[in-house]
Scaffold this motif. Structure first.
Motif, PDB file in Angstrom:
ATOM      1  N   THR A  60      71.259  40.371   8.889  1.00 35.00           N
ATOM      2  CA  THR A  60      70.071  40.595   9.701  1.00 35.00           C
ATOM      3  C   THR A  60      70.095  41.952  10.384  1.00 35.00           C
ATOM      4  O   THR A  60      69.079  42.640  10.427  1.00 35.00           O
ATOM      5  N   LEU A  61      71.229  42.358  10.920  1.00 32.23           N
ATOM      6  CA  LEU A  61      71.306  43.654  11.584  1.00 32.23           C
ATOM      7  C   LEU A  61      70.879  44.755  10.636  1.00 32.23           C
ATOM      8  O   LEU A  61      70.153  45.664  11.001  1.00 32.23           O
ATOM      9  N   THR A 105      75.215  56.725   1.944  1.00 34.16           N
ATOM     10  CA  THR A 105      76.642  56.574   2.236  1.00 34.16           C
ATOM     11  C   THR A 105      77.268  57.955   2.329  1.00 34.16           C
ATOM     12  O   THR A 105      76.984  58.831   1.508  1.00 34.16           O
ATOM     13  N   THR A 106      78.124  58.126   3.323  1.00 39.52           N
ATOM     14  CA  THR A 106      78.864  59.373   3.469  1.00 39.52           C
ATOM     15  C   THR A 106      80.132  59.127   4.282  1.00 39.52           C
ATOM     16  O   THR A 106      80.108  58.378   5.261  1.00 39.52           O
ATOM     17  N   ALA A 128      81.523  51.310   4.795  1.00 39.29           N
ATOM     18  CA  ALA A 128      81.092  51.079   3.422  1.00 39.29           C
ATOM     19  C   ALA A 128      81.634  49.744   2.928  1.00 39.29           C
ATOM     20  O   ALA A 128      82.809  49.423   3.128  1.00 39.29           O
ATOM     21  N   GLY A 129      80.764  48.954   2.328  1.00 36.10           N
ATOM     22  CA  GLY A 129      81.146  47.649   1.807  1.00 36.10           C
ATOM     23  C   GLY A 129      80.924  46.497   2.770  1.00 36.10           C
ATOM     24  O   GLY A 129      81.061  45.342   2.389  1.00 36.10           O
ATOM     25  N   THR A 130      80.580  46.802   4.038  1.00 34.99           N
ATOM     26  CA  THR A 130      80.366  45.730   5.017  1.00 34.99           C
ATOM     27  C   THR A 130      78.917  45.636   5.470  1.00 34.99           C
ATOM     28  O   THR A 130      78.601  44.809   6.321  1.00 34.99           O
ATOM     29  N   GLY A 142      78.068  50.782  19.212  1.00 31.36           N
ATOM     30  CA  GLY A 142      77.556  51.963  18.539  1.00 31.36           C
ATOM     31  C   GLY A 142      77.123  51.734  17.106  1.00 31.36           C
ATOM     32  O   GLY A 142      76.937  52.687  16.362  1.00 31.36           O
ATOM     33  N   ARG A 143      76.918  50.478  16.719  1.00 30.37           N
ATOM     34  CA  ARG A 143      76.468  50.196  15.340  1.00 30.37           C
ATOM     35  C   ARG A 143      75.024  50.580  15.119  1.00 30.37           C
ATOM     36  O   ARG A 143      74.609  50.814  13.992  1.00 30.37           O
TER      37      ARG A 143
END
Length: 128
Positions: free
Chosen positions: A63-64, A90-91, A57-59, A38-39
């Motif tokens: 390429t993806l 971001t949320t 957040a932070g990762t 589900g990314r």
């Protein structure tokens, strides 16, 4: 294509996709295409294709995450769809990226532009 993710992830991604499509003046329609765990979530939106990518957040990165924008650095001889617009935000502990391109042609159809009008998601200035 991968299986639909857990209901919690699917519900979150579908809600974010609806909200993001609204920001581009579009509505996601048709079959949804899920990425690994589900990314990513992709679907048609009229004559356009929306691709939503998500990371904690932070990762984000790699390429993806950067594929649609970094493909612009390839030689023009390498086929790739036009990139009308990208938006990152971001949320609630997640970072999302949405890209808008022309819809891919269906099997058996000629590779022709789907529209001669300026796409609803096209905005000057690129990434927002």
């Amino acid at each position: 294509m991968f299986e639909t993710p857990t209901p919690t992830t699917a519900d979150r991604m579908l809600a974010v996709q609806r909200h993001a499509a609204d920001q581009f003046g579009l509505r996601a329609t048709g079959r949804r295409v899920w990425g690994y765990r589900g990314r990513t979530l992709s679907s048609a939106a009229g004559p356009h294709w929306l691709r939503l990518v998500c990371a904690q957040a932070g990762t984000e990165g790699g390429t993806l995450w950067n594929g649609p924008s970094t493909s612009r650095t390839l030689p023009v001889s390498v086929p790739r769809p036009d990139l009308f617009r990208i938006r990152d935000w971001t949320t609630k502990g997640y970072v999302y990226g949405l890209s808008c391109t022309p819809s891919p042609p269906t099997r058996g159809s000629p590779r022709a532009p789907s529209s001669t009008r300026t796409p609803a998601c096209a905005r000057p200035g690129g990434r927002r």
